[in-house]
Design a protein around this motif. Sequence first.
Motif, PDB file in Angstrom:
ATOM      1  N   GLY A  52       0.844  -1.199   0.000  1.00 24.81           N
ATOM      2  CA  GLY A  52       0.000   0.000   0.000  1.00 24.81           C
ATOM      3  C   GLY A  52       0.873   1.241   0.000  1.00 24.81           C
ATOM      4  N   ILE A  53       0.465   2.246  -0.773  1.00 27.01           N
ATOM      5  CA  ILE A  53       1.247   3.480  -0.855  1.00 27.01           C
ATOM      6  C   ILE A  53       0.333   4.677  -0.572  1.00 27.01           C
ATOM      7  N   GLU A  54       0.746   5.511   0.376  1.00 24.36           N
ATOM      8  CA  GLU A  54      -0.030   6.700   0.740  1.00 24.36           C
ATOM      9  C   GLU A  54       0.840   7.949   0.543  1.00 24.36           C
ATOM     10  N   SER A  55       0.340   8.883  -0.266  1.00 25.70           N
ATOM     11  CA  SER A  55       1.073  10.143  -0.451  1.00 25.70           C
ATOM     12  C   SER A  55       0.101  11.271  -0.793  1.00 25.70           C
ATOM     13  N   SER A  56      -1.117  11.208  -0.220  1.00 29.83           N
ATOM     14  CA  SER A  56      -2.134  12.171  -0.658  1.00 29.83           C
ATOM     15  C   SER A  56      -1.955  13.567  -0.086  1.00 29.83           C
ATOM     16  N   CYS A  57      -1.234  13.667   1.042  1.00 29.68           N
ATOM     17  CA  CYS A  57      -1.082  15.001   1.650  1.00 29.68           C
ATOM     18  C   CYS A  57       0.334  15.184   2.189  1.00 29.68           C
ATOM     19  N   ASP A  58       0.507  15.167   3.494  1.00 30.97           N
ATOM     20  CA  ASP A  58       1.839  15.445   4.039  1.00 30.97           C
ATOM     21  C   ASP A  58       2.464  14.274   4.794  1.00 30.97           C
ATOM     22  N   GLU A  59       1.947  13.063   4.545  1.00 31.46           N
ATOM     23  CA  GLU A  59       2.578  11.867   5.118  1.00 31.46           C
ATOM     24  C   GLU A  59       2.962  10.959   3.962  1.00 31.46           C
ATOM     25  N   THR A  60       4.190  10.425   4.014  1.00 30.87           N
ATOM     26  CA  THR A  60       4.588   9.454   3.013  1.00 30.87           C
ATOM     27  C   THR A  60       4.606   8.103   3.711  1.00 30.87           C
ATOM     28  N   GLY A  61       3.787   7.162   3.224  1.00 25.95           N
ATOM     29  CA  GLY A  61       3.704   5.878   3.908  1.00 25.95           C
ATOM     30  C   GLY A  61       3.697   4.706   2.951  1.00 25.95           C
ATOM     31  N   LEU A  62       4.266   3.603   3.421  1.00 28.42           N
ATOM     32  CA  LEU A  62       4.249   2.346   2.675  1.00 28.42           C
ATOM     33  C   LEU A  62       3.955   1.225   3.667  1.00 28.42           C
ATOM     34  N   ALA A  63       3.143   0.257   3.244  1.00 25.54           N
ATOM     35  CA  ALA A  63       2.843  -0.864   4.138  1.00 25.54           C
ATOM     36  C   ALA A  63       2.649  -2.135   3.341  1.00 25.54           C
ATOM     37  N   LEU A 106      12.064   4.993   1.473  1.00 29.64           N
ATOM     38  CA  LEU A 106      11.166   4.265   2.379  1.00 29.64           C
ATOM     39  C   LEU A 106      10.843   2.868   1.846  1.00 29.64           C
ATOM     40  N   PHE A 107      10.769   2.760   0.520  1.00 26.99           N
ATOM     41  CA  PHE A 107      10.472   1.445  -0.082  1.00 26.99           C
ATOM     42  C   PHE A 107      11.574   0.446   0.281  1.00 26.99           C
ATOM     43  N   ASP A 108      12.837   0.876   0.155  1.00 27.36           N
ATOM     44  CA  ASP A 108      13.960   0.000   0.522  1.00 27.36           C
ATOM     45  C   ASP A 108      13.891  -0.367   2.000  1.00 27.36           C
ATOM     46  N   GLU A 109      13.553   0.630   2.811  1.00 25.18           N
ATOM     47  CA  GLU A 109      13.462   0.395   4.264  1.00 25.18           C
ATOM     48  C   GLU A 109      12.349  -0.626   4.572  1.00 25.18           C
ATOM     49  N   LEU A 110      11.249  -0.533   3.838  1.00 31.00           N
ATOM     50  CA  LEU A 110      10.117  -1.450   4.051  1.00 31.00           C
ATOM     51  C   LEU A 110      10.508  -2.889   3.721  1.00 31.00           C
ATOM     52  N   LEU A 111      11.181  -3.067   2.578  1.00 24.63           N
ATOM     53  CA  LEU A 111      11.589  -4.421   2.167  1.00 24.63           C
ATOM     54  C   LEU A 111      12.530  -5.022   3.214  1.00 24.63           C
ATOM     55  N   GLU A 112      13.415  -4.175   3.706  1.00 25.61           N
ATOM     56  CA  GLU A 112      14.384  -4.597   4.714  1.00 25.61           C
ATOM     57  C   GLU A 112      13.654  -5.014   6.010  1.00 25.61           C
ATOM     58  N   LYS A 113      12.709  -4.185   6.398  1.00 24.45           N
ATOM     59  CA  LYS A 113      11.942  -4.438   7.630  1.00 24.45           C
ATOM     60  C   LYS A 113      11.145  -5.745   7.534  1.00 24.45           C
ATOM     61  N   ALA A 114      10.535  -5.982   6.348  1.00 29.41           N
ATOM     62  CA  ALA A 114       9.701  -7.182   6.166  1.00 29.41           C
ATOM     63  C   ALA A 114      10.535  -8.401   5.808  1.00 29.41           C
ATOM     64  N   GLN A 115      11.816  -8.152   5.510  1.00 30.37           N
ATOM     65  CA  GLN A 115      12.716  -9.249   5.103  1.00 30.37           C
ATOM     66  C   GLN A 115      12.170  -9.967   3.862  1.00 30.37           C
ATOM     67  N   ILE A 116      11.781  -9.162   2.854  1.00 30.83           N
ATOM     68  CA  ILE A 116      11.312  -9.760   1.602  1.00 30.83           C
ATOM     69  C   ILE A 116      12.034  -9.111   0.420  1.00 30.83           C
ATOM     70  N   LYS A 117      11.876  -9.724  -0.735  1.00 29.18           N
ATOM     71  CA  LYS A 117      12.428  -9.138  -1.968  1.00 29.18           C
ATOM     72  C   LYS A 117      11.274  -8.465  -2.699  1.00 29.18           C
ATOM     73  N   CYS A 118      11.619  -7.539  -3.547  1.00 24.60           N
ATOM     74  CA  CYS A 118      10.651  -6.820  -4.359  1.00 24.60           C
ATOM     75  C   CYS A 118       9.691  -7.780  -5.080  1.00 24.60           C
ATOM     76  N   GLU A 119      10.255  -8.874  -5.592  1.00 23.37           N
ATOM     77  CA  GLU A 119       9.482  -9.846  -6.397  1.00 23.37           C
ATOM     78  C   GLU A 119       8.437 -10.602  -5.572  1.00 23.37           C
ATOM     79  N   ASP A 120       8.531 -10.533  -4.244  1.00 22.00           N
ATOM     80  CA  ASP A 120       7.544 -11.228  -3.403  1.00 22.00           C
ATOM     81  C   ASP A 120       6.195 -10.502  -3.360  1.00 22.00           C
ATOM     82  N   ILE A 121       6.196  -9.216  -3.733  1.00 22.02           N
ATOM     83  CA  ILE A 121       4.948  -8.433  -3.692  1.00 22.02           C
ATOM     84  C   ILE A 121       4.024  -8.939  -4.807  1.00 22.02           C
ATOM     85  N   GLN A 122       2.735  -9.158  -4.445  1.00 26.28           N
ATOM     86  CA  GLN A 122       1.810  -9.755  -5.426  1.00 26.28           C
ATOM     87  C   GLN A 122       0.741  -8.788  -5.931  1.00 26.28           C
TER      88      GLN A 122
END
Length: 360
Positions: free
Chosen positions: A5-16, A57-73
């Motif tokens: 999930g990607i949120e950037s509609s106002c003043d918070e940048t978020g990825l989950a 933040l995307f790199d940080e998220l992958l690191e935190k979840a311990q997954i590779k980019c290709e795991d996202i479905q």
Amino acid sequence: MLCLGIESSCDETGLALIDEKGIRASVLSSQIDLHALFGGVVPELASREHAKLLPLLFDELLEKAQIKCEDIQGIAVANGPGLLGSLLVGVAFAKSLALALDIPIVGVNHLHSHLSAVGLEYNTEFPALGILVSGGHTHLYEIKNFHEYKLLGKTLDDAAGEACDKFAKMLALPYPGGALLDMLGQQGELTKENKRIFPRPYTKNDNLDFSFSGLKTAAAQFLKVNPHLVLEALPKDAIASPQIHKERIKNAPQELSNAAAAYLYAIADTLAIKAKRSLEHFENPPKSLILAGGVAANSFVRERFSLFCKEEGLEFLYPSMKLCTDNAEMIAYLGRTMLCHGKSSGLDFPAYPRGSVLFN
Ligand code: KG4
Ligand code: ZN
């Protein structure tokens, strides 16, 4: 399905990242300190920050979840309503990733996602009455399930959060002042008399829309008659310190705390008046009430709706504090639900700015 999930509609940048078990990982960066210097969100600066932060933040998220980019479905991205430049940064990032990974993508309504966030924490019974109260919106919905929303009413001018922020600004509190106004109001007394200091704007009609600009005018008039209640302005270099503002609030005169309580109660009561009226518009009576958006954190609004739900026999649901303000978990959750119901978007979906008649 593991959904980003990607949120950037106002003043918070978020990825989950969310899968069938719930939240796998999330990252969030707030620009609040940057915009506080200007007394409100500066759209161009917000877009630049999103563009700078998203890849990091995307790199940080992958690191935190311990997954590779290709795991996202699957990918979900907020595509409105919001600041157009900010939304476009998130949407472009999401589309590029979906194209590169060859996975489905869906554009998610930021407002619907605020309401669906309770699904991460509670079993929700439908239909539900949805009340979305944020800095830019005050919307009432009939929610048939998390991927079907019918708009029943909305604000015609200022939103509930804006009404809070504007009164806070008049009192010399920093932007966004809603939470500080709440803190001030909690020190106040809600007597029968001060419950009536401020009007219930735009309720003497038979519709489900809101208009809070009249309340702002009433507050300005109240302070004109009571100028001694405005807090002493601070030098600019003190503005960023939350501790200083907490101290100012703690030492505020009781009369001011009472006025803040009265103002917040007027907002809460206005919301409840229209919510009650909306019950007649449901095809099937609602079983629950979902309160969401930044203003759902307000103690007066929560208390008023807790009473409302008891009176109406509705289950009262609201997201925890963390999921109340803008975040990417809610985007990932709603987007994943939509994708699981076959609701994906083509790569040509647009971003919708706030106020667009095509999106609500
Ligand atoms: O939903 P949100 O985080 O952002 C959007 O507007 O999309 O809502 C922000 C709004 C601001 O106006 C802020 O002042 C208000 O929510 N807010 C509050 C409280 N916490 C945040 N307003 C009143 N009382 C609070 N405790
Ligand atoms: Zn929001």
